[in-house]
Design a protein around this motif. Structure first.
Motif, PDB file in Angstrom:
ATOM      1  N   GLU A 131       0.836  -1.200   0.000  1.00 41.96           N
ATOM      2  CA  GLU A 131       0.000   0.000   0.000  1.00 41.96           C
ATOM      3  C   GLU A 131       0.872   1.252   0.000  1.00 41.96           C
ATOM      4  O   GLU A 131       0.478   2.297  -0.510  1.00 41.96           O
ATOM      5  CB  GLU A 131      -0.912  -0.009   1.236  1.00 41.96           C
ATOM      6  CG  GLU A 131      -2.048  -1.021   1.141  1.00 41.96           C
ATOM      7  CD  GLU A 131      -2.901  -1.039   2.404  1.00 41.96           C
ATOM      8  OE1 GLU A 131      -2.683  -0.158   3.276  1.00 41.96           O
ATOM      9  OE2 GLU A 131      -3.768  -1.928   2.528  1.00 41.96           O
ATOM     10  N   LYS A 132       2.077   1.128   0.547  1.00 47.58           N
ATOM     11  CA  LYS A 132       2.991   2.262   0.620  1.00 47.58           C
ATOM     12  C   LYS A 132       3.894   2.367  -0.607  1.00 47.58           C
ATOM     13  O   LYS A 132       4.232   3.464  -1.058  1.00 47.58           O
ATOM     14  CB  LYS A 132       3.863   2.144   1.876  1.00 47.58           C
ATOM     15  CG  LYS A 132       3.077   2.094   3.177  1.00 47.58           C
ATOM     16  CD  LYS A 132       4.013   1.835   4.348  1.00 47.58           C
ATOM     17  CE  LYS A 132       3.260   1.666   5.649  1.00 47.58           C
ATOM     18  NZ  LYS A 132       4.167   1.325   6.777  1.00 47.58           N
ATOM     19  N   ILE A 133       4.310   1.233  -1.148  1.00 45.75           N
ATOM     20  CA  ILE A 133       5.305   1.250  -2.233  1.00 45.75           C
ATOM     21  C   ILE A 133       4.767   0.794  -3.582  1.00 45.75           C
ATOM     22  O   ILE A 133       5.490   0.792  -4.568  1.00 45.75           O
ATOM     23  CB  ILE A 133       6.517   0.364  -1.873  1.00 45.75           C
ATOM     24  CG1 ILE A 133       6.056  -1.099  -1.705  1.00 45.75           C
ATOM     25  CG2 ILE A 133       7.203   0.865  -0.608  1.00 45.75           C
ATOM     26  CD1 ILE A 133       7.186  -2.092  -1.558  1.00 45.75           C
ATOM     27  N   GLY A 134       3.494   0.434  -3.634  1.00 50.74           N
ATOM     28  CA  GLY A 134       2.936  -0.121  -4.866  1.00 50.74           C
ATOM     29  C   GLY A 134       3.122   0.747  -6.093  1.00 50.74           C
ATOM     30  O   GLY A 134       3.305   0.252  -7.210  1.00 50.74           O
ATOM     31  N   GLY A 135       3.112   2.060  -5.878  1.00 58.73           N
ATOM     32  CA  GLY A 135       3.275   2.968  -7.011  1.00 58.73           C
ATOM     33  C   GLY A 135       4.649   2.916  -7.643  1.00 58.73           C
ATOM     34  O   GLY A 135       4.854   3.464  -8.737  1.00 58.73           O
ATOM     35  N   ASN A 136       5.584   2.247  -6.991  1.00 58.95           N
ATOM     36  CA  ASN A 136       6.950   2.149  -7.526  1.00 58.95           C
ATOM     37  C   ASN A 136       7.108   1.044  -8.554  1.00 58.95           C
ATOM     38  O   ASN A 136       8.162   0.935  -9.188  1.00 58.95           O
ATOM     39  CB  ASN A 136       7.953   1.877  -6.389  1.00 58.95           C
ATOM     40  CG  ASN A 136       8.049   3.022  -5.409  1.00 58.95           C
ATOM     41  OD1 ASN A 136       7.692   4.147  -5.734  1.00 58.95           O
ATOM     42  ND2 ASN A 136       8.517   2.738  -4.203  1.00 58.95           N
ATOM     43  N   PHE A 137       6.049   0.221  -8.717  1.00 55.57           N
ATOM     44  CA  PHE A 137       6.225  -0.963  -9.551  1.00 55.57           C
ATOM     45  C   PHE A 137       5.205  -1.069 -10.681  1.00 55.57           C
ATOM     46  O   PHE A 137       4.069  -0.618 -10.553  1.00 55.57           O
ATOM     47  CB  PHE A 137       6.152  -2.225  -8.680  1.00 55.57           C
ATOM     48  CG  PHE A 137       7.231  -2.277  -7.634  1.00 55.57           C
ATOM     49  CD1 PHE A 137       8.536  -2.565  -7.990  1.00 55.57           C
ATOM     50  CD2 PHE A 137       6.947  -2.013  -6.308  1.00 55.57           C
ATOM     51  CE1 PHE A 137       9.541  -2.607  -7.040  1.00 55.57           C
ATOM     52  CE2 PHE A 137       7.942  -2.048  -5.341  1.00 55.57           C
ATOM     53  CZ  PHE A 137       9.252  -2.339  -5.717  1.00 55.57           C
ATOM     54  N   SER A 138       5.637  -1.711 -11.745  1.00 52.82           N
ATOM     55  CA  SER A 138       4.778  -1.930 -12.911  1.00 52.82           C
ATOM     56  C   SER A 138       3.740  -3.001 -12.604  1.00 52.82           C
ATOM     57  O   SER A 138       3.859  -3.754 -11.628  1.00 52.82           O
ATOM     58  CB  SER A 138       5.629  -2.397 -14.101  1.00 52.82           C
ATOM     59  OG  SER A 138       6.158  -3.697 -13.848  1.00 52.82           O
ATOM     60  N   ASP A 139       2.738  -3.094 -13.461  1.00 56.01           N
ATOM     61  CA  ASP A 139       1.711  -4.121 -13.280  1.00 56.01           C
ATOM     62  C   ASP A 139       2.313  -5.518 -13.373  1.00 56.01           C
ATOM     63  O   ASP A 139       1.890  -6.427 -12.655  1.00 56.01           O
ATOM     64  CB  ASP A 139       0.612  -3.966 -14.346  1.00 56.01           C
ATOM     65  CG  ASP A 139      -0.243  -2.738 -14.093  1.00 56.01           C
ATOM     66  OD1 ASP A 139      -0.230  -2.222 -12.958  1.00 56.01           O
ATOM     67  OD2 ASP A 139      -0.932  -2.294 -15.041  1.00 56.01           O
TER      68      ASP A 139
END
Length: 432
Positions: A131-139
């Motif tokens: 929830e904290k780092i998900g935006g750092n990774f591709s689908d």
């Protein structure tokens, strides 16, 4: 890589000495009885400290994780006690390790080899971390980090593409050009052999490296989805498509290093460095072995040539990262540590030491990428499909107990019994 149901007597998970990769470093240490060095602490619950089990035992990845631990301590004040175990031994004893007294966090892989232990209840989900780092990774990375139950278990650190690596200066001296098709590859191999070189460096003493050749030929002939379905045994082994893979491979056998079964991937890397071989099919972790900056700057990468249906759309680029043991899930410091590896800051600390692997987090500093790293990154970014590796996508017992001996036998005499492969696959997958 594992065994039947990975029970009690730790199956011989098909080791991927590889590389550190996926984190790991590979040091073959046969016979260490039980990962005793790893995690005797049983996972700490002290909120300011954690234990970290690592299979990244080769010098470069080992130092890279030391840099990560130091950066994490500076940032959080939490201390990390590392238990580093020889790569192959870490892989081979992982089942007993997780059922015994595992460390809080540990290095492992994406794909089926993560999902298997999650299903066994031996891992702690890290959805709160995502929830904290998900935006750092591709689908694609999110999918690779998710268990069959829909929960996240892995925080990716890096991945590394497989392909042919070679010395630019040697190719320039000999006038070689990069092959784009399988026929061009065979023609190049014949010329290299005539020039007194071993065309294709090869090492399969540890069993897993040959899977890379199988995977690429299978995907290039039959497509990425067939690779996935064969690994899941949704496709049978005793069919023409599989026989065609081995028949196609036979054309390369005369050009592969005849000493393959007696040497490790590190041995074959040395031969490439010494310009005794023309090229070497392996993951980018191979560059860890080149400590001379001039040699490293002379290494070039060639994606596996097209053979039939899908051109070069698929690339084998395994993903390595960190997981939490079930016990480690109760330790906030351990959760903070795996979160850290999923940030640009954590991955920058790793990459500064180990440039053979590519950071996965968006925002990681790539300003220092070498031309080779840029090419490797572009190869992954432009791929339509990214596979893991046979021993990560398939049932562990199929990889270690069936494929390793089958591939080593094939390398030795060019024969394979696909009906036997299918009968063993049926029994193993039915037992799951």
């Amino acid at each position: 890589m594992k065994h039947s149901s990975f029970a009690g007597s730790a199956p011989d998970l098909a080791r991927r000495s590889l590389l550190k990769g996926v984190g790991l470093g590979a040091v073959a240490l046969a016979g260490v009885p039980f990962l005793a060095a790893c995690g005797g602490s049983g996972g700490s619950t002290d909120s300011k400290s954690l234990t970290f089990g690592s299979g990244s035992s080769d010098d470069v990845p080992k130092r890279a994780y030391e840099a990560v631990m130091a950066a994490f301590k500076t940032k959080s004040g939490d201390s990390v006690t590392a238990n580093v175990v020889p790569h192959n031994d870490f892989q081979n004893k992982i089942n007993n390790y997780l059922q015994g007294s595992p460390d809080d966090a540990f290095t492992w892989f994406a794909g089926y080899r993560m999902q298997y232990y999650a299903q066994k209840g031996l891992l702690a989900p890290v959805d709160d971390v995502w929830e904290k780092i998900g935006g750092n990774f591709s689908d694609a990375l999110k999918k690779a980090s998710t268990g069959a139950d829909g929960k996240k278990y892995l925080v990716p650190n890096y991945n590394y593409p497989w392909g042919f690596f070679y010395r630019k200066s040697l190719w320039e001296q000999k006038g070689y050009t990069a092959p784009k098709t399988f026929d061009e590859l065979k023609t190049l191999c014949a010329k290299m052999q005539k020039d007194g070189l071993i065309p294709i460096g090869f090492a399969d003493k540890d069993g897993w490296p040959a899977m890379g050749t199988f995977d690429y030929l299978n995907m290039r002939l039959n497509g990425f989805q067939f690779h996935q379905d064969l690994c899941a045994h949704k496709e049978s082994w005793d069919q023409k498509k599989v026989s065609d893979v081995f028949d196609t491979w036979k054309a390369l056998l005369p050009y592969q290093d005849p000493a393959a079964l007696g040497q490790t991937w590190q041995d074959a890397a040395k031969a490439l460095e010494a310009k005794k071989t023309g090229m070497y099919l392996l993951g980018s972790f191979v560059t860890q072995q080149f400590t001379d900056p001039k040699v490293l700057a002379d290494i070039e990468f060639l994606p596996f040539p097209e053979v039939a249906m899908e051109g070069q759309e698929a690339v084998e680029a395994p993903i390595d990262g960190l997981l939490l043991s079930k016990k480690g899930g109760q330790n906030q410091a351990a959760r903070d540590f795996v979160e850290f590896i999923g940030t640009p800051e954590g991955q920058n600390a790793y990459y500064k030491v180990d440039t053979s692997n590519l950071p996965t987090a968006k925002g990681a500093d790539i300003s220092g990428f070498t031309p080779l790293s840029k090419k490797l990154s572009e190869t992954i970014a432009s791929a339509k499909n990214i596979s893991q590796f046979f021993d990560r996508d398939a049932l562990p017992a199929m990889a270690s107990n069936v494929m390793i001996p089958a591939l080593q036998s094939f390398i030795k005499d060019g024969s394979v019994d696909v009906k036997n492969l299918e009968s063993q696959a049926k029994a193993l997958y039915a037992a799951q």
